[in-house]
Write an enzyme that holds these catalytic residues in place. Structure first.
Site, PDB file in Angstrom:
ATOM      1  N   ASP A  92      -4.171   8.938  -0.121  1.00  0.00           N
ATOM      2  CA  ASP A  92      -3.200   9.819  -1.658  1.00  0.00           C
ATOM      3  C   ASP A  92      -3.205  10.726  -0.361  1.00  0.00           C
ATOM      4  O   ASP A  92      -4.016  11.870  -0.129  1.00  0.00           O
ATOM      5  CB  ASP A  92      -3.169  10.321  -1.941  1.00  0.00           C
ATOM      6  CG  ASP A  92      -1.817  10.954  -3.444  1.00  0.00           C
ATOM      7  OD1 ASP A  92      -1.400  10.437  -3.748  1.00  0.00           O
ATOM      8  OD2 ASP A  92      -2.831  12.101  -3.113  1.00  0.00           O
ATOM      9  N   ASP A 135       4.154   9.823  -2.532  1.00  0.00           N
ATOM     10  CA  ASP A 135       2.810  10.267  -1.578  1.00  0.00           C
ATOM     11  C   ASP A 135       1.844   9.386  -1.324  1.00  0.00           C
ATOM     12  O   ASP A 135       0.674   9.427  -0.867  1.00  0.00           O
ATOM     13  CB  ASP A 135       2.207  11.440  -1.082  1.00  0.00           C
ATOM     14  CG  ASP A 135       1.645  11.989  -2.049  1.00  0.00           C
ATOM     15  OD1 ASP A 135       2.267  11.309  -2.999  1.00  0.00           O
ATOM     16  OD2 ASP A 135       1.166  13.287  -2.158  1.00  0.00           O
TER      17      ASP A 135
END
Length: 467
Positions: free
Chosen positions: A335, A378
């Site tokens: 992430d 993301d």
């Protein structure tokens, strides 16, 4: 055919085409026992000539010229007429491959566009030219003294039938070489010989519509299974009908009305050719389109990575390796840290550029068999197959380093960092949801511990502390 297969020499191509042309010409003449030079009967050599022109281009021209010349001379035609008609056939072949390339048609006949292009080329370009040129030669040399346009029509029809019957089959077989088995072809041939014999000779069905209803379903069904088999089956059915007719057997044996008989036979042939090819090519085109759509559905359009639709399939492969072969795999949840700030300050276009750049960097680090999946936003999931935690550690550290390198976006330079949570199959479980959950929890712990870090699952921490 693949590019690794070497093209035969010009001498071999010329010899094979010339021999096939003569042999098929003699077969065509013997089947119909015709007395006139021009008849409405199927002229088989034209099918081989067109297929050869589309496959071998200019290499096919000498073989076509020599084959037609030899056939004409063997049939008793004078040398001037023979030379003129042979030259016309070579020019016809040249026109064929030039127009085929000009309109960007595919000789594999992979789309209905290619198939209709072939039909139009045969019916409205090649055979009108061939019929007018050939009959013009015969008229000038005294072979035709009346009924010129009648002869033109017969020439056009007989040659068109030969090309429609043989050319698509030869192109499809050439394109699918190596994908089929001779034993299966033999079974197809046997079935259609038996089918035609029963329907046309044993039952002697005289109604053409009834005969089509009895034979077409088999050919069309085979076209949805395998187009190469369907074209061979259709050719076998047609060839059998031609042979039976030549011996005066069955459906198309009518010596009192030979022209009407040939028209009925040609109608029977045309219906099979058109429907089998149209159904087969359209069905194959549909399957290709479905395959492409499925492929697109599994690809993230921004990064070109696999998307979350392939997650379970890939994870099941990791579980299989652990269960059946005892090989561990590493699952890393990745992430971006503070990614929202990039979108808020520089815009989503800049954010997209960051995602693409970092994902490209990661792809250059991992192995060819490993998989990087964009879950959305993301968030990414990395699966390192057949690797232990020890094997994965330097790879993940390199990913962390590459992720933090500055990225130039226009006049700005952006720096990002990654938080990576790691689980290992089978130590962290043998269930997809469980493994992803462990990697996800480890990723959140990496963020809590300061970000730009790698955090291992509780099971891995216990193992390390125990060691």
């Amino acid at each position: 055919m693949g590019s690794s297969i070497q093209k035969p020499s010009l001498a071999i191509i010329t010899s094979v085409i010339a021999v096939l042309y003569v042999v098929l010409g003699e077969i065509s003449f013997s089947i119909f026992r015709q007395d006139s030079i021009v008849t409405i009967a199927v002229f088989l050599p034209e099918g081989v000539a067109l297929a050869a022109a589309l496959i071998y281009r200019s290499y096919a021209l000498p073989g076509i010229f020599i084959g037609q010349l030899a056939l004409a001379l063997l049939s008793g035609m004078d040398w001037r007429s023979a030379l003129g008609i042979s030259a016309g056939n070579a020019v016809e072949a040249w026109i064929a491959y030039v127009l085929w390339e000009r309109f960007g048609l595919d000789r594999r006949l992979s789309k209905t566009r290619d198939l209709f292009g072939l039909f139009l080329l045969i019916g409205f370009v090649l055979q009108p030219f061939s019929a007018l040129f050939g009959n013009g030669v015969l008229y000038l040399t005294g072979h035709i003294t009346h009924d010129f346009f009648h002869s033109v029509f017969f020439w056009w029809f007989g040659n068109s039938m030969g090309q429609l019957l043989l050319t698509p089959m030869l192109l499809i077989l050439y394109s699918n070489e190596g994908d089929t088995w001779l034993s299966e072809y033999a079974l197809v041939v046997f079935f259609f010989v038996l089918l035609s014999f029963v329907m046309e000779v044993v039952l002697d069905i005289r109604n053409i519509s009834l005969l089509l209803a009895a034979t077409l379903p088999f050919a069309i069904y085979l076209a949805t299974v395998s187009l190469p088999y369907a074209t061979v089956g259709t050719f076998t059915l047609v060839a059998s009908s031609l042979i039976y007719a030549s011996f005066g057997w069955g459906t198309f044996a009518d010596t009192l009305h030979p022209v009407d008989n040939l028209i009925n036979l040609n109608f029977f042939i045309l219906i099979h050719i058109f429907l089998v090819l149209l159904v087969g090519v359209a069905f194959r085109e549909k399957l290709d389109a479905i395959g492409k759509l499925q492929s697109i559905a599994h690809i993230d359009p921004l990064t070109g990575l696999s998307n979350r639709h392939v997650l379970r399939e890939e994870m099941h492969h990791a579980i299989y390796l652990a269960e059946k072969e005892g090989r561990s795999s590493v699952i890393a949840f990745i992430d971006f840290d503070e990614f929202k700030q990039i979108n808020d300050t520089l815009g989503h276009k800049a954010g997209d550029e960051v995602l693409k750049t970092v994902s490209d960097r990661i792809r250059h680090v991992i192995g060819a068999s490993d998989v990087l999946i964009r879950l959305g936003g993301d968030e990414f999931l990395l699966i390192l197959y057949e690797k232990s935690a020890f094997d994965a550690k330097p790879i993940l550290e390199e990913i962390l380093t590459l992720g933090s390198r500055p990225i130039s976006i226009g006049e700005y330079t952006v720096s990002v960092s990654l938080s990576i949570g790691v689980a290992v199959c089978p130590e962290d479980g043998m269930n997809v949801d469980e493994l992803v959950a462990h990697a996800d929890a480890a990723m959140y712990r990496a963020k809590e511990e300061g970000k730009n870090a790698i955090a291992w699952s509780q099971a891995q921490l216990s193992t390390r502390s125990g060691a």
